[in-house]
Enzyme design. Sequence first.
Site, PDB file in Angstrom:
ATOM      1  N   HIS A  92      -2.658  -0.289   1.795  1.00 45.36           N
ATOM      2  CA  HIS A  92      -1.690  -0.268   0.684  1.00 45.36           C
ATOM      3  C   HIS A  92      -1.559   1.148   0.112  1.00 45.36           C
ATOM      4  O   HIS A  92      -0.453   1.619  -0.176  1.00 45.36           O
ATOM      5  CB  HIS A  92      -2.163  -1.203  -0.436  1.00 45.36           C
ATOM      6  CG  HIS A  92      -2.029  -2.661  -0.136  1.00 45.36           C
ATOM      7  ND1 HIS A  92      -0.849  -3.231   0.289  1.00 45.36           N
ATOM      8  CD2 HIS A  92      -2.921  -3.676  -0.221  1.00 45.36           C
ATOM      9  CE1 HIS A  92      -1.035  -4.535   0.450  1.00 45.36           C
ATOM     10  NE2 HIS A  92      -2.280  -4.831   0.156  1.00 45.36           N
ATOM     11  N   HIS A  97       0.428   3.447   2.279  1.00 42.40           N
ATOM     12  CA  HIS A  97       1.851   3.094   2.182  1.00 42.40           C
ATOM     13  C   HIS A  97       2.447   3.713   0.911  1.00 42.40           C
ATOM     14  O   HIS A  97       3.522   4.324   0.934  1.00 42.40           O
ATOM     15  CB  HIS A  97       1.985   1.566   2.152  1.00 42.40           C
ATOM     16  CG  HIS A  97       3.359   1.069   2.446  1.00 42.40           C
ATOM     17  ND1 HIS A  97       3.664  -0.270   2.557  1.00 42.40           N
ATOM     18  CD2 HIS A  97       4.544   1.716   2.641  1.00 42.40           C
ATOM     19  CE1 HIS A  97       4.943  -0.422   2.825  1.00 42.40           C
ATOM     20  NE2 HIS A  97       5.504   0.777   2.863  1.00 42.40           N
ATOM     21  N   HIS A 136      -8.276  -2.805   4.009  1.00 41.74           N
ATOM     22  CA  HIS A 136      -7.046  -3.465   3.531  1.00 41.74           C
ATOM     23  C   HIS A 136      -6.393  -2.661   2.400  1.00 41.74           C
ATOM     24  O   HIS A 136      -5.201  -2.328   2.465  1.00 41.74           O
ATOM     25  CB  HIS A 136      -7.403  -4.876   3.050  1.00 41.74           C
ATOM     26  CG  HIS A 136      -6.250  -5.686   2.562  1.00 41.74           C
ATOM     27  ND1 HIS A 136      -5.616  -6.624   3.335  1.00 41.74           N
ATOM     28  CD2 HIS A 136      -5.586  -5.692   1.373  1.00 41.74           C
ATOM     29  CE1 HIS A 136      -4.635  -7.183   2.661  1.00 41.74           C
ATOM     30  NE2 HIS A 136      -4.596  -6.633   1.451  1.00 41.74           N
ATOM     31  N   GLU A 137      -7.172  -2.355   1.371  1.00 34.99           N
ATOM     32  CA  GLU A 137      -6.607  -1.665   0.201  1.00 34.99           C
ATOM     33  C   GLU A 137      -6.165  -0.246   0.532  1.00 34.99           C
ATOM     34  O   GLU A 137      -5.180   0.255  -0.024  1.00 34.99           O
ATOM     35  CB  GLU A 137      -7.612  -1.649  -0.949  1.00 34.99           C
ATOM     36  CG  GLU A 137      -7.937  -3.021  -1.514  1.00 34.99           C
ATOM     37  CD  GLU A 137      -6.717  -3.794  -1.983  1.00 34.99           C
ATOM     38  OE1 GLU A 137      -5.703  -3.170  -2.357  1.00 34.99           O
ATOM     39  OE2 GLU A 137      -6.764  -5.039  -1.958  1.00 34.99           O
TER      40      GLU A 137
END
Length: 595
Positions: A392, A395, A388-389
């Site tokens: 980020h 991105h 998940h991290e």
Amino acid sequence: MTTYTTRKDVPEQEKWDLTDIYETEEAWKEDVDASLELAKDLSSYNGKIDSGASLLNFLTTQEKLSFKLRKVFAYSMFLTDIDTRDSHAQKLNAKATQVSVKVSEATAFFMPFLLSLDEDTLKHYIKEVKELEYFEDELWKSFRFKDHVLTKEKEELLSQLSESLQAPGETYGMLNNADIQFGYVTDENGENVQLTRGMYSKLIEDEDREKRKEAYVAYYKPYVELNNTIASNLSSEVKTNATLAKVRNYESTLQKELFADNVPTDVYENLLASAKANIQPLHDYTAFRKEKLGVEELRQYDLNVPLTPGAKADIPYEEAYETMLTALQPLGEDYINTLNEFKEKRYIDVRETPAKRSGAYNMGLYGVHPFVLLNHHDDLNSLFTLVHEMGHAMHSHYSSKHQPQITAQYRIFVAEVASTVNEVLLIQHLLKETNDEEMRAYLLNHFIEQFRGTFFTQVMFADFEKQTHERAEAGEPLNAESLNELYEELFRTYNGPDIVFNDEVKYGWSRIPHFYRAFYVYQYATGFVSAIQIATRILEGEEGALEKYMTFLQSGSSDDPLELLKQAGVDLTTSEPVEAAMKRFAETVEELKKI
């Protein structure tokens, strides 16, 4: 499982290298001093911007200051987060905050000045100085607010009232974080101990139903006792929001809060309507949960206990990282190579150590690189958190690499897309690789619960916000009784008829801090369904899907969030993304039931 009693024991390779920001603390102090000087320079422009050249000088200086200030703040924050007991780091962080306040004071004049200009004057300034084209889009985005800015006197009055207007949120924060005392539960030694939030998150998933019930009642105890006080406080918040929207010439509070992202209220309305129209699979899952747990009456405290014993496999960090790289192969060679570099170059602070900040986050630092904080526990949940991290972080990486500073930071509206795409790819990879039925059931249940928490629950909250603000705008009363009735009705609508309500259910609204940040939570749901659609298309090998997604990751805030998602193949102005996600949800529920 690998544990560390001190930070010194953690391998260097698994700790941040903060020299990437500043080689020494002296270099940090130099940027602090430079930031204060730049703030003084900016304040000198107050009342003196009268040409394209002076406007350019102000904006250029402001961007230069923004670059330094973000580094100053990040460095001190990271030092504090790796050891929250470190008094020296706390002093640095306090200094960074002081600088930030001074910068805000120095630049407070600019937005009222900009919006006081007429359109022709701004066009003339931009035409007069070619270099202003770099700032043009952002200037016009700010200029959109012109119709909602009041006279100078009224703006000054609202500014003076700003602290008072924020009081309901601050009051709730103090009440919820400092003053609320939960009830008592029985520990493993049979003694009564006061419940904490950390204990509750574990006990509400306990296999022992009586322990779950005990924790549930103890958790809600203060919210029941303070029902009238919290209702009065939230009522003040909602009425203040409604009043400010009216004063600033918006049609509704909803329009006001969506205006900055240029999101039409129809998108919000369609989200709620589409969710309700496709709610049956969630009701089916609730009925299945009742059957699987073998209870005569399904209660709210039965909704979080895992339906399978779970996957308690030990997954060392190195293995977790390799699993992630394999799972994300569909995103292409450059994506995978870049993720490898993140690990090698120490962009990730991996291990839990005493007094380290809890949880996990990514912070993209323009001109440096992303920094990811983890508290990795060598288990499946930590694998999902890692994936998940890093979504980020990638991105942030791609946006910073392909965008100038002014548009490198992506908006909250799209923030959860990249992280959720990664999680979907991971789940599909793990499902494909496992032959173990228990593990398969666990993964499917994990995905379903992610759907329930990130989509359905957030849409229910969004519905609650919409209806409370509409009542305030219509002059209808907002009190404990009306808020309790509304929340109970919505909980039934979204979760289905198979739940037998405890009295505590109706008080659920009073424990949600997001209600003091109006119309924020719907973005979790829109981001989630967008990610589902993007990941599905990539996995199915749809032509151009990966290329569109990579362009999205590289786009930062170069366009409005809805437009960026359209370019990635997701049109949130239609019901298609929600309906596609709901189809996926229904299929997952059916597969779990078969297992």
